[in-house]
Design a protein around this motif. Structure first.
Motif, mmCIF file in Angstrom:
data_model
loop_
_atom_site.group_PDB
_atom_site.id
_atom_site.type_symbol
_atom_site.label_atom_id
_atom_site.label_comp_id
_atom_site.label_asym_id
_atom_site.label_seq_id
_atom_site.Cartn_x
_atom_site.Cartn_y
_atom_site.Cartn_z
ATOM 1 N N LYS A 1 0.281 28.560 -25.261
ATOM 2 C CA LYS A 1 1.088 27.560 -26.203
ATOM 3 C C LYS A 1 -0.178 26.589 -26.563
ATOM 4 C CE LYS A 1 5.015 29.388 -26.035
ATOM 5 N NZ LYS A 1 5.553 30.473 -27.020
ATOM 6 N N GLN A 2 -1.405 26.713 -26.516
ATOM 7 C CA GLN A 2 -2.578 25.902 -26.778
ATOM 8 C C GLN A 2 -2.427 25.455 -28.206
ATOM 9 O OE1 GLN A 2 -5.065 24.653 -24.428
ATOM 10 N NE2 GLN A 2 -5.033 23.208 -26.167
ATOM 11 N N ARG A 3 -2.147 26.351 -29.208
ATOM 12 C CA ARG A 3 -2.314 25.825 -30.663
ATOM 13 C C ARG A 3 -1.393 24.774 -30.824
ATOM 14 N NH1 ARG A 3 -1.088 30.016 -35.746
ATOM 15 N NH2 ARG A 3 0.860 29.646 -34.714
ATOM 16 N N GLU A 4 -0.040 25.197 -30.436
ATOM 17 C CA GLU A 4 0.950 24.313 -30.779
ATOM 18 C C GLU A 4 0.945 22.901 -30.097
ATOM 19 O OE1 GLU A 4 1.352 27.392 -29.709
ATOM 20 O OE2 GLU A 4 2.627 28.518 -31.074
ATOM 21 N N LEU A 5 0.329 23.103 -28.834
ATOM 22 C CA LEU A 5 0.300 21.575 -28.112
ATOM 23 C C LEU A 5 -1.232 20.899 -28.702
ATOM 24 C CD1 LEU A 5 0.049 22.929 -24.462
ATOM 25 C CD2 LEU A 5 1.899 21.583 -25.484
ATOM 26 N N ASN A 6 -2.110 21.623 -29.337
ATOM 27 C CA ASN A 6 -2.955 20.891 -30.122
ATOM 28 C C ASN A 6 -2.491 20.384 -31.274
ATOM 29 O OD1 ASN A 6 -5.011 21.503 -28.099
ATOM 30 N ND2 ASN A 6 -5.910 23.268 -29.287
ATOM 31 N N ILE A 7 -1.511 20.741 -32.096
ATOM 32 C CA ILE A 7 -0.912 20.306 -33.098
ATOM 33 C C ILE A 7 -0.446 19.028 -32.664
ATOM 34 C CG2 ILE A 7 0.829 20.697 -35.088
ATOM 35 C CD1 ILE A 7 0.350 23.626 -34.886
ATOM 36 N N PHE A 8 0.338 19.204 -31.795
ATOM 37 C CA PHE A 8 1.186 17.773 -31.407
ATOM 38 C C PHE A 8 0.355 16.735 -30.821
ATOM 39 C CE2 PHE A 8 3.175 15.543 -27.959
ATOM 40 C CZ PHE A 8 4.546 14.912 -28.641
ATOM 41 N N ALA A 9 -0.725 17.221 -29.970
ATOM 42 C CA ALA A 9 -1.646 16.131 -29.463
ATOM 43 C C ALA A 9 -2.800 15.526 -30.306
ATOM 44 C CB ALA A 9 -2.075 16.617 -27.842
ATOM 45 N N THR A 10 -3.353 16.419 -30.999
ATOM 46 C CA THR A 10 -4.502 15.834 -31.699
ATOM 47 C C THR A 10 -4.286 16.576 -33.017
ATOM 48 O OG1 THR A 10 -5.835 17.711 -30.847
ATOM 49 C CG2 THR A 10 -5.903 15.688 -29.558
ATOM 50 N N PRO A 11 -3.410 16.074 -33.946
ATOM 51 C CA PRO A 11 -2.892 16.952 -35.306
ATOM 52 C C PRO A 11 -4.374 16.629 -36.184
ATOM 53 C CG PRO A 11 -1.778 14.708 -34.938
ATOM 54 C CD PRO A 11 -2.398 14.884 -33.672
ATOM 55 N N PHE A 12 -4.873 15.807 -36.154
ATOM 56 C CA PHE A 12 -6.342 15.455 -37.050
ATOM 57 C C PHE A 12 -7.346 16.413 -36.736
ATOM 58 C CE2 PHE A 12 -3.697 11.479 -37.114
ATOM 59 C CZ PHE A 12 -3.143 11.612 -38.374
ATOM 60 N N ALA B 1 -5.582 25.946 -41.581
ATOM 61 C CA ALA B 1 -5.040 27.188 -41.322
ATOM 62 C C ALA B 1 -4.449 27.811 -40.130
ATOM 63 C CB ALA B 1 -6.469 28.052 -41.479
ATOM 64 N N ASP B 2 -4.610 26.876 -38.943
ATOM 65 C CA ASP B 2 -3.848 27.032 -37.676
ATOM 66 C C ASP B 2 -2.695 26.524 -37.600
ATOM 67 O OD1 ASP B 2 -6.342 28.608 -36.720
ATOM 68 O OD2 ASP B 2 -7.125 26.651 -36.079
ATOM 69 N N VAL B 3 -2.327 25.969 -38.758
ATOM 70 C CA VAL B 3 -1.128 25.137 -38.655
ATOM 71 C C VAL B 3 0.220 26.041 -39.152
ATOM 72 C CG1 VAL B 3 0.190 23.077 -39.119
ATOM 73 C CG2 VAL B 3 -2.259 22.965 -38.328
ATOM 74 N N PRO B 4 1.266 26.292 -38.756
ATOM 75 C CA PRO B 4 2.349 26.767 -39.638
ATOM 76 C C PRO B 4 2.527 26.108 -41.104
ATOM 77 C CG PRO B 4 3.250 26.262 -37.378
ATOM 78 C CD PRO B 4 1.899 25.413 -37.640
#
Length: 458
Positions: free
Chosen positions: A431-442, A447-450
């Motif tokens: 779930k690393q990608r989802e966690l990165n979006i939440f923790a460090t969105p910038f 392209a890795d974001v829904p």
């Protein structure tokens, strides 16, 4: 328009004004005007100033002779007298509130300690006895604290209902929620229904990894996904992970220096069974909580909590050695430099694992924060492995104290520990990608974001 104007005038006529305290000797108490002289409260609020003037003129007109500073001084006298009278009525109410509060506090302690409700009466006897010595003037206050068996039961029931109501009220505002599960499906669903938690808001499940939790057909996770499918919800969106703290404990068990723990446990059991009353050994046994062998046998995953025990045993190794020799049961390992090196390594690595365990138990932490702690520890393990392969023990002070001739064995232990972390935390890393979006969105690539969230990171 005329109606609104009339309503505004009526409100102004009913509002109490501070100048009336000096003009008519009235103050406002709980929304009502009260005379400072005779303590009479006026209930008629219409044409308020006219009513105050009528009361003053008819009952206290002689005070109109007082002017200027003399009048202000007299008003202050009336105000202090009125305040003292109010305090007489307020204090008993405050005492009643405090004794009721004390009753709830003691009842909560009784419930938390799983003590019989009748113990409240004994606690009250203790409170009164202490009050007679410490605060004799307040003994009656302590005697008024109600702690009968029935009262304690009622208090506990009231607190239970209040907690349940608070949880229900809070749950209504949940956008999403996750569950930490160690029970059967029916009981979990019952709890969800009790607190009005809906499946369409369920975002995650954390289990202990037991077959009853993760079984492919009848495990709790599988049953939850089947229920979501029945409700036309997408089960693939449910985040399922193994309890992070439990995973870390299981990783720690990959350390294979069993010769150290076996010797320590058997030595301590000999000391305890022979009844040594030395203060140092009592403190040592205090760290073990009870018979250490029993604790290891029944609660293997909890051995991390005994990091202090290993440190204390190492610190007292000379005293232990001397005592066992006096009893005719020498511990040969305490004279073996290799075994002492193994013990030193265990002391150091257990200390690091315990520190990680404490970080993972901290309050108000998000999954991204917990993952950060784990990744940081994995990076340290890689560093320690490389350093120990080179004979560098800078981060293992206890091991360094024993001046080991070879450290490659301990580098291998770090490698095994690192492998265990990699395997057991795989579900979280997925779930690393989802966690990165939440923790460090910038810091993520668009392209890795829904697609529906891509605009949010710009």
């Amino acid at each position: 328009m005329a109606t609104n104007k009339k309503r505004k005038v009526d409100e102004e006529c009913r509002a109490f004004q501070e100048k009336w305290e000096n003009d008519y000797l009235f103050v406002e108490v709980k929304g009502k005007p009260v005379c400072l002289v005779c303590r009479e409260a006026l209930s008629v609020m219409a044409n308020l100033e006219a009513n105050l003037e009528r009361h003053y003129s008819s009952k206290h007109a002689k005070l109109d002779e007082l002017k200027g500073q003399m009048r202000l001084d007299k008003v202050n006298v009336f105000r202090r007298s009125f305040g003292a009278q109010q305090a007489v009525f307020i204090r008993p109410q405050s005492d009643r509130d405090n004794t009721t509060h004390a009753s709830f506090v003691v009842s909560e302690l009784i419930a938390n300690k799983l003590m019989p409700h009748s113990e409240g009466e004994f606690v009250k006897e203790c409170l009164v006895a202490a009050a007679e010595l410490l605060t004799p003037d307040k003994v009656k206050l302590f005697q008024s604290v109600s702690l009968s068996r029935r009262t304690v039961s009622d208090r506990i029931t009231d607190m239970e209902q209040d907690i349940e109501k608070t949880l229900k009220d809070t749950a209504r505002d949940f956008q999403f929620f996750s569950l930490a599960c160690e029970d059967l499906f029916e009981q979990v669903v019952f709890a969800m229904n009790k607190f009005e938690l809906q499946f369409d808001k369920l975002s995650g499940l954390a289990t202990d990894g037991a077959p009853a939790m993760v079984g492919a057909q009848k495990g709790l996770t599988a049953l939850f996904k089947k229920e979501m499918s029945r409700l036309s919800l997408d089960p693939s969106e449910l985040v399922v992970c193994h309890c992070i703290i439990h995973q870390e404990n299981l990783c720690a068990q990959s350390l294979k220096l069993n010769n150290v723990m076996t010797t320590i446990v058997s030595t301590i059991n000999v000391i305890k069974s022979r009844g040594l009353n030395s203060r140092q050994f009592k403190e040592l046994l205090s760290e073990l909580e009870s018979e250490y062998g029993d604790l290891v046998y029944h609660c293997e995953v909890r051995w991390l909590s005994h990091g202090n025990m290993l440190t204390r045993f190492y610190s007292l190794r000379e005293e232990v050695k001397q005592f066992m020799e006096m009893k005719g049961k020498p511990v040969m390992e305490l004279s073996d430099n290799k075994w002492l090196c193994d013990l030193g390594f265990m002391v150091d690595i257990t200390k690091y694992l315990s520190e990680l365990n404490i970080k993972l138990q901290g309050p108000n932490q998000l999954l991204s924060s917990l993952q950060s702690h784990v990744k940081s520890f994995e990076a340290k393990l890689k560093l320690w492995q490389v350093q120990l392969e080179r004979g560098n023990t800078i981060h293992f002070p206890t091991l360094q104290e024993q001046k080991p001739a070879v450290t490659s064995e301990y580098a291998a232990e770090c490698a095994k520990l690192l492998q265990a972390f990699g395997e057991r935390f795989q579900d979280m890393k997925s779930k690393q990608r989802e966690l990165n979006i939440f923790a460090t969105p910038f810091n993520v690539e668009p392209a890795d974001v829904p697609d529906n969230l891509q605009h949010e990171i710009y």
